[in-house]
Design a protein around this motif. Structure first.
Motif: not given
Length: 140
Positions: A26-32, A61-62
């Motif tokens: 959706g409108k969230d972007y997350s990275v690990a 999360h961003v």
């Protein structure tokens, strides 16, 4: 309907192999980011990482301001595009900047925790010193 896209990129950063997982929902972007080791990772390790250890990753999360429209792409074309992206571009700069922000936040937390511990030990030593001094100068 909510579409969740994930991207796994394996990168050699000079000494270690890293797996960078990006997730758009959706409108969230997350990275690990996960360090795999110094030798080239095998397919079995990557499959275990994705299938079993995915829940243990610490995602940063961003909120994503830009909304992208996703069209259906032919699987063969998608594979060609993926190979093209891998050859010309490593980790996306968005993933790098997000991981850098996460690192800076962890560093601030670690620094604050360390300074609190220092203050506590300093205060404890001071209290011991004062108690020892009072015990010495106690009259009979």
């Amino acid at each position: 309907m909510m579409v969740i896209r994930s991207c796994l990129t394996i990168v050699f950063d000079g000494s270690f192999y890293k797996a960078v997982l990006e997730c758009h929902n959706g409108k969230d972007y997350s990275v690990a980011s996960v360090i795999l080791g110094s030798s080239e990772p095998k397919i079995s390790l990557i499959l275990k990482l994705v299938n079993n250890d995915y829940q243990q990753f610490h995602f940063h999360h961003v909120t994503d301001k830009t909304q992208k429209i996703i069209k259906h792409v032919n699987p063969k074309r998608a594979q060609r595009l993926a190979n093209k992206v891998i050859k010309h571009q490593g980790i996306s700069t968005k993933a790098q900047s997000t991981l850098q922000k996460q690192f800076e936040e962890k560093k601030k937390v670690r620094k604050a925790k360390r300074s609190a511990e220092k203050r506590l030990t300093h205060n404890l030593r001071y209290q011991k010193r004062v108690a020892k001094r009072r015990k010495k100068h106690r009259g009979h």
